[in-house]
Write a protein that holds these residues in place. Structure first.
Motif, mmCIF file in Angstrom:
data_model
loop_
_atom_site.group_PDB
_atom_site.id
_atom_site.type_symbol
_atom_site.label_atom_id
_atom_site.label_comp_id
_atom_site.label_asym_id
_atom_site.label_seq_id
_atom_site.Cartn_x
_atom_site.Cartn_y
_atom_site.Cartn_z
ATOM 1 N N ASP A 115 0.845 -1.187 0.000
ATOM 2 C CA ASP A 115 0.000 0.000 0.000
ATOM 3 C C ASP A 115 0.888 1.248 0.000
ATOM 4 O O ASP A 115 1.851 1.327 0.758
ATOM 5 C CB ASP A 115 -0.902 -0.001 1.238
ATOM 6 C CG ASP A 115 -1.991 1.057 1.171
ATOM 7 O OD1 ASP A 115 -1.977 1.862 0.225
ATOM 8 O OD2 ASP A 115 -2.851 1.068 2.067
ATOM 9 N N ALA A 287 -8.033 7.401 0.257
ATOM 10 C CA ALA A 287 -6.732 6.825 -0.068
ATOM 11 C C ALA A 287 -5.959 7.785 -0.964
ATOM 12 O O ALA A 287 -6.529 8.675 -1.606
ATOM 13 C CB ALA A 287 -6.911 5.478 -0.767
ATOM 14 N N TRP A 290 -7.044 8.086 -4.720
ATOM 15 C CA TRP A 290 -8.403 8.480 -5.082
ATOM 16 C C TRP A 290 -8.403 9.922 -5.583
ATOM 17 O O TRP A 290 -7.451 10.671 -5.362
ATOM 18 C CB TRP A 290 -9.346 8.379 -3.887
ATOM 19 C CG TRP A 290 -9.531 6.993 -3.345
ATOM 20 C CD1 TRP A 290 -8.963 5.835 -3.814
ATOM 21 C CD2 TRP A 290 -10.327 6.619 -2.212
ATOM 22 N NE1 TRP A 290 -9.351 4.771 -3.056
ATOM 23 C CE2 TRP A 290 -10.192 5.215 -2.061
ATOM 24 C CE3 TRP A 290 -11.132 7.314 -1.333
ATOM 25 C CZ2 TRP A 290 -10.841 4.518 -1.050
ATOM 26 C CZ3 TRP A 290 -11.784 6.624 -0.317
ATOM 27 C CH2 TRP A 290 -11.634 5.233 -0.186
ATOM 28 N N ASP A 308 -11.278 -0.904 -5.040
ATOM 29 C CA ASP A 308 -11.259 -0.286 -3.715
ATOM 30 C C ASP A 308 -12.663 0.122 -3.271
ATOM 31 O O ASP A 308 -12.817 0.981 -2.405
ATOM 32 C CB ASP A 308 -10.355 0.952 -3.743
ATOM 33 C CG ASP A 308 -9.585 1.120 -2.440
ATOM 34 O OD1 ASP A 308 -9.705 0.243 -1.570
ATOM 35 O OD2 ASP A 308 -8.876 2.128 -2.284
ATOM 36 N N ASN A 311 -13.599 0.050 0.554
ATOM 37 C CA ASN A 311 -13.014 1.152 1.327
ATOM 38 C C ASN A 311 -13.679 2.478 0.985
ATOM 39 O O ASN A 311 -13.840 3.345 1.849
ATOM 40 C CB ASN A 311 -11.509 1.239 1.075
ATOM 41 C CG ASN A 311 -10.767 0.058 1.657
ATOM 42 O OD1 ASN A 311 -11.173 -0.494 2.676
ATOM 43 N ND2 ASN A 311 -9.685 -0.349 1.008
#
Length: 368
Positions: A115, A287, A290, A308, A311
């Protein structure tokens, strides 16, 4: 940055015109240049004064790269790894306004399982940030009390040598250069000395790079929230779609109405402050990869890769909960905000960012 300029008025200052034309040529050259094939850097033991100058020249050449296919952070890591013979390289950045996380802005190579947004307290970069000094770890197994950037099971678990340099701007640690190698792969003093210089020059360049981007974004960010305005958001959404053609993209619109009533009760300044704080809530829960935007008064856009989606939904639920529980110290009771959301997905609802936004707006109108 576009090399095009507006035609100066007739009879203008000829010197200014010449300078402008010269700047045009320089910008055009920078924007259109391709990454030249540089010779492999000399190994530390082969360094001479001439070789050192060549290395410094190659470093400055890399800092001129601005095309998206070969961005300078990636090319810099290639250069450093070729010079040092180490196997992995990372550049990290401390997130502005978020003291608990840092971001991996480049990796060479960058494992897909890693990540890019990491907790500050759980990685080697966090250790470097907190200590503000170079760090060398010769054995990952014998120093168990130190935190590392890599989690168990990551592709780097077999690497046993780490080096790290903090990137310091104006006396504050803002990121780090991380290098990893195989067991017992130790850099000699000359290599350390040169990489000290690289980290120092990198700190200076990265600060300049950030400042230039902030200046460019002044006309791209909406003043009320500091988020991209509608046009800029559409451009960034298009890039996200291009980068995730295989995975798909989910676009969600969040419409918060009630700011007019809030402004009547508490004033426009308080309404603007609340709008900015809501934008910050979205930023904190989003995130790094994004895309966020403020499309109109109280209408937020948030887009993420479809992989994603879980999330993304979680971030939106938390945003709605925060909105419903917002404390208003100047009043007993609550201001009621009306919240609506809608969604559109690439590629099923549209192939381009504009069409995707149009579908999401139509869905929003139908749900209101």
């Amino acid at each position: 940055m576009s090399p095009k300029r507006n035609t100066p008025p007739t009879g203008g200052n000829s010197l200014i015109k010449q300078v402008g034309q010269g700047l045009d040529k320089v910008l055009s050259k920078i924007n259109s240049r391709s990454s030249p094939a540089s010779p492999p850097p000399a190994s530390p033991k082969e360094l001479s004064k001439a070789a050192t100058l060549t290395l410094c020249w190659q470093l400055e050449e890399i800092f001129l790269y601005h095309d998206e296919k070969n961005p300078w952070p990636k090319e810099l890591l290639k250069f450093v790894l070729a010079y040092s013979n180490l196997s992995w390289g990372f550049l990290t950045e401390i997130l502005v306004g978020d003291p608990n996380h840092y971001v991996i802005i480049a990796g060479q190579p960058l494992p897909s399982s890693l990540d890019t947004r990491q907790p500050m307290s759980s990685g080697l970069a966090g250790y470097v940030h907190s200590q503000a000094q170079p760090l060398a770890i010769t054995s990952i197994k014998s120093v168990e009390e130190l935190p590392f950037i890599f989690y168990p099971g990551d592709p780097l678990k077999k690497a046993a040598t780490f080096y790290a340099w903090p990137l310091i701007y104006n006396g504050a640690v803002r990121g780090s250069l991380l290098l990893a190698g195989k067991a017992n792969q130790i850099l000699d003093d000359e290599a350390i000395h040169f990489l000290d210089f690289v980290a120092l020059r990198l700190s200076s360049h990265y600060q300049q790079f950030k400042l230039l981007n902030w200046v460019l974004e002044l006309n791209q960010l909406e003043t009320q929230t500091a988020l991209p305005h509608r046009t800029y958001f559409i451009d960034r959404l298009e890039r996200l779609i291009e980068a995730h053609k295989q995975d798909g993209v989910t676009l969600t619109l969040l419409n918060v109405s009630g700011f007019g009533r809030y402004a009547l009760s508490f004033g426009q300044a308080e309404a603007a402050k609340l709008l900015k704080e809501l934008a910050n809530v979205l930023l904190e829960r989003s995130a790094h990869d994004w895309e966020l935007g403020h499309l109109s008064y109280g209408l937020f856009g948030i887009a993420a890769p479809s992989t994603d989606k879980f999330n993304l939904d979680d971030a939106i639920v938390n945003f709605q909960r925060t909105l419903s529980q917002w404390s208003i110290p100047t009043r007993t009771g609550r201001i009621n905000f009306v919240f609506h959301r809608s969604e559109a997905n690439f590629p099923s609802d549209g192939q381009k960012s504009e069409s995707l936004l149009e579908v999401a707006l139509s869905n929003l109108a139908a749900s209101s």
